[in-house]
Motif scaffolding. Structure first.
Motif, mmCIF file in Angstrom:
data_model
loop_
_atom_site.group_PDB
_atom_site.id
_atom_site.type_symbol
_atom_site.label_atom_id
_atom_site.label_comp_id
_atom_site.label_asym_id
_atom_site.label_seq_id
_atom_site.Cartn_x
_atom_site.Cartn_y
_atom_site.Cartn_z
ATOM 1 N N ALA A 89 7.723 -58.159 -59.954
ATOM 2 C CA ALA A 89 8.250 -57.595 -58.704
ATOM 3 C C ALA A 89 9.518 -56.802 -58.987
ATOM 4 C CB ALA A 89 8.545 -58.713 -57.709
ATOM 5 N N GLU A 90 9.576 -55.609 -58.449
ATOM 6 C CA GLU A 90 10.757 -54.738 -58.538
ATOM 7 C C GLU A 90 11.124 -54.276 -57.133
ATOM 8 O OE1 GLU A 90 9.750 -51.435 -61.064
ATOM 9 O OE2 GLU A 90 9.705 -52.672 -62.871
ATOM 10 N N ASP A 91 12.339 -53.809 -56.985
ATOM 11 C CA ASP A 91 12.800 -53.206 -55.725
ATOM 12 C C ASP A 91 12.542 -54.125 -54.528
ATOM 13 O OD1 ASP A 91 13.468 -50.904 -57.228
ATOM 14 O OD2 ASP A 91 11.422 -50.145 -57.007
ATOM 15 N N ILE A 92 12.948 -55.369 -54.662
ATOM 16 C CA ILE A 92 12.702 -56.370 -53.621
ATOM 17 C C ILE A 92 13.629 -56.136 -52.435
ATOM 18 C CG2 ILE A 92 12.863 -58.839 -53.091
ATOM 19 C CD1 ILE A 92 12.151 -59.313 -56.089
ATOM 20 N N GLU A 93 13.046 -56.211 -51.245
ATOM 21 C CA GLU A 93 13.799 -56.104 -49.990
ATOM 22 C C GLU A 93 13.303 -57.211 -49.061
ATOM 23 O OE1 GLU A 93 14.674 -52.519 -46.941
ATOM 24 O OE2 GLU A 93 12.558 -53.007 -47.233
ATOM 25 N N VAL A 94 14.235 -58.055 -48.637
ATOM 26 C CA VAL A 94 13.899 -59.177 -47.763
ATOM 27 C C VAL A 94 14.546 -58.940 -46.403
ATOM 28 C CG1 VAL A 94 14.104 -61.674 -47.430
ATOM 29 C CG2 VAL A 94 13.767 -60.742 -49.731
#
Length: 144
Positions: A89-94
Motif C-alpha cells: 500500500a502506498e499513498d494511504i489516506e484515511v
C-alpha cells in the motif's frame, strides 16, 4: 483564560491522538490483509472482509464475500518464499466519519522486487468484533 487555553489544547490533542489511533489501526488491518492476500491465506480474507461485503473489482465485476471466499478457498496458501506477487500500500489516506472509515490507497503488485502494477483502492471499513473489516471495496487498475 489560561484555563480555557489548557482545556482547548487537551481537547484538540486527544482528538488528534484518537485520529492517529484509528488511522494506525486501519492501516495495520489493511497491511496485514495485504500480506495475507499475497500468500493467499483464507483466514486473512475471512477476518478482513465483513459478511456484508460488496466488492467491485478492477475488471468491473461486483460480488459478495461468499463469492470472493470461494475463489480464495480453492487455492492453496503459499509459503512466503514461494510468493510470486507481493501486495503493498502506498499513498494511504484515511478519512474517519464517526465509526466508519474510508480508506484510500494505491495498491502495488510487486514481482521479483519490482512494482509491475498499480491499483487505486477504496475501502469502507467499520469496526466489528474488535477489528476493522471492509464492508465495501472498489479497485481500479491504474493505466500504464
Amino acid at each position: 483564560m489560561r484555563y480555557l487555553i489548557i482545556v482547548f489544547t487537551l481537547l484538540f490533542s486527544s482528538a488528534a491522538l484518537a485520529q492517529e489511533s484509528v488511522e494506525e489501526a486501519t492501516t495495520k488491518a489493511v497491511e496485514g490483509f495485504l500480506y495475507g492476500a499475497s500468500i493467499n491465506d483464507p483466514q486473512a480474507h475471512d477476518r478482513f472482509w465483513a459478511d456484508e461485503l460488496t466488492y467491485t473489482s478492477s475488471s468491473g465485476n461486483r460480488f459478495d464475500k461468499e463469492h470472493l471466499m470461494s475463489g480464495v478457498k480453492s487455492s492453496k496458501t503459499k509459503e512466503p518464499e514461494n510468493v510470486e506477487v507481493w501486495y503493498g500500500a502506498e499513498d494511504i489516506e484515511v478519512k474517519q466519519f464517526g465509526d466508519t472509515v474510508v480508506f484510500n490507497f494505491t495498491l502495488t503488485a510487486e514481482e521479483e522486487g519490482k512494482v509491475t502494477k498499480y491499483y487505486y483502492n477504496t475501502g469502507v471499513l467499520i469496526e466489528l468484533d474488535g477489528r476493522w473489516q471492509a464492508v465495501n471495496w472498489n479497485a481500479t487498475e491504474v493505466p500504464e
